[in-house]
Motif scaffolding. Structure first.
Motif, short mmCIF file in Angstrom:
data_model
loop_
_atom_site.label_atom_id
_atom_site.label_comp_id
_atom_site.label_asym_id
_atom_site.label_seq_id
_atom_site.Cartn_x
_atom_site.Cartn_y
_atom_site.Cartn_z
N HIS A 76 41.11 46.97 39.73
CA HIS A 76 40.03 47.27 38.78
C HIS A 76 40.25 48.58 38.04
N GLN A 77 41.12 49.44 38.54
CA GLN A 77 41.37 50.72 37.87
C GLN A 77 42.41 50.61 36.76
N HIS B 286 32.74 44.47 37.33
CA HIS B 286 33.51 44.61 38.56
C HIS B 286 32.85 44.01 39.79
N LYS C 205 41.66 49.42 30.64
CA LYS C 205 41.27 48.20 29.93
C LYS C 205 42.15 47.96 28.70
N ASP D 9 26.06 46.22 29.02
CA ASP D 9 27.14 47.07 28.48
C ASP D 9 28.02 47.49 29.66
N ILE D 10 29.11 46.75 29.87
CA ILE D 10 29.92 46.96 31.06
C ILE D 10 31.25 47.63 30.71
N GLN D 11 31.86 48.21 31.74
CA GLN D 11 33.25 48.65 31.64
C GLN D 11 34.10 47.50 32.17
N VAL E 107 36.78 44.99 33.67
CA VAL E 107 37.92 45.07 34.59
C VAL E 107 38.52 43.68 34.72
#
Length: 301
Positions: A126-127, A222, A130, A182-184, A186
């Motif tokens: 996940h890190q 995530h 993007k 509003d997601i980051q 992954v």
């Protein structure tokens, strides 16, 4: 689904195409499509023609993962293409044994160790920045809305008991505001389950060493990836669940009611969610009569 073609014949034509010598060709017994071990070192995976995009997704994800430092091994691509309308992928065989074959015989301490390894592996995946993720995006908020609209019908088709089916709409309506729009994004592999994780016996017990099958990958929120290992392995055990979540990076103060409800919502909304199969707690259907009760049974923090 059952293959309506002679995949052995097709795979032999694939071997001829690349001038690969004749070696033992063994079909794996599990899986929804035909996958073959070729000798000791390679795997040939075929896909249904109508699911040709899955090959492209798996190729994109494997190319990406092989460029990233991971604590476990994943297959490397050797070749891919289409033979007589059958998409295929030739890849290296990852050493190890399917975790599902070991799961029921694991000691409690070994299960704790594996959940820590799964959490650490997931955090590592996940890190990945993007900007370097494969082009397999979807509009997450649209996806979630579609899943909400189809949720009851999906679970009714899979035989979920009526008490829970009646309760799903009000639960979603009451708590859907907890799901971020509003997601980051992954990389979601969805493969942190006993069927796609490989292990090897080491001095201190069974250890996680590999992961396979990336045809269902997508990019999104995530916490969606936490569902498989939490439900399959933790089975409502607070200590096991915390091992997974702490290894991923959660702290005690983050194990709160909003997280519990988000995870329950995501479990209901997961595109492959089948609670009668996923939940490994004995007689769980008899222990709950509402989604709230199921939430507390599964997400026990």
């Amino acid at each position: 689904m059952v293959m309506k073609r002679d995949t052995y014949s097709i795979v032999n034509k694939i071997l001829d195409k690349y001038s690969l010598p004749q070696q033992t060709l063994t079909k794996f017994e599990t899986g929804t499509t035909d996958v073959f071990a070729y000798g000791e070192d390679l795997v040939i995976k075929t896909y249904f023609p109508e699911e040709a995009d899955e090959r492209l997704i798996e190729v994109a994800v494997l190319k990406h993962l092989n460029q990233c430092p991971l604590p476990i091994r994943v297959p490397s691509i050797v070749n891919h293409g289409v033979m007589e309308d059958v998409p295929y992928l030739i890849m290296t065989r990852v050493p190890g044994y399917n975790l599902d074959d070991y799961r029921k015989g694991l000691t409690y301490d070994n299960m704790r160790k594996l959940l820590v390894q799964i959490g650490e592996t997931m955090k590592n995946v996940h890190q990945i920045p993007k900007e370097t993720l494969p082009d397999i995006y979807l509009e997450w908020s649209v996806f979630m809305t579609q899943q909400m609209d189809n949720c009851v019908a999906h679970h009714r088709k899979l035989g979920l008991k009526e008490e829970l089916l009646r309760d799903i709409p009000s639960y979603i309506e009451k708590y859907k505001h907890l799901l971020p729009t509003d997601i980051q994004p992954v990389l979601l592999t969805g493969e942190y389950t006993p069927f796609n994780l490989l292990v090897e016996q080491q001095v201190d017990g069974v250890s996680l060493t590999g992961m396979i099958d990336f045809a269902d990958c997508m990019v999104g929120f995530h916490e969606y990836d936490l569902l498989g290992p939490a439900v399959f392995f933790a089975c409502g055990n607070p200590e096991l669940l915390q091992d997974l979540l702490f290894a991923y990076g959660y702290t005690q103060d983050k194990l709160d009611e909003p997280l519990r409800k988000r995870l329950m919502l995501l479990l209901l909304l997961h595109r492959y969610s089948d609670l009668n199969v996923l939940i490994q707690i004995e007689n769980w259907q008899e222990k709950v009569s509402s989604v709230e009760e199921l939430e507390h049974l599964l997400w026990c923090f």
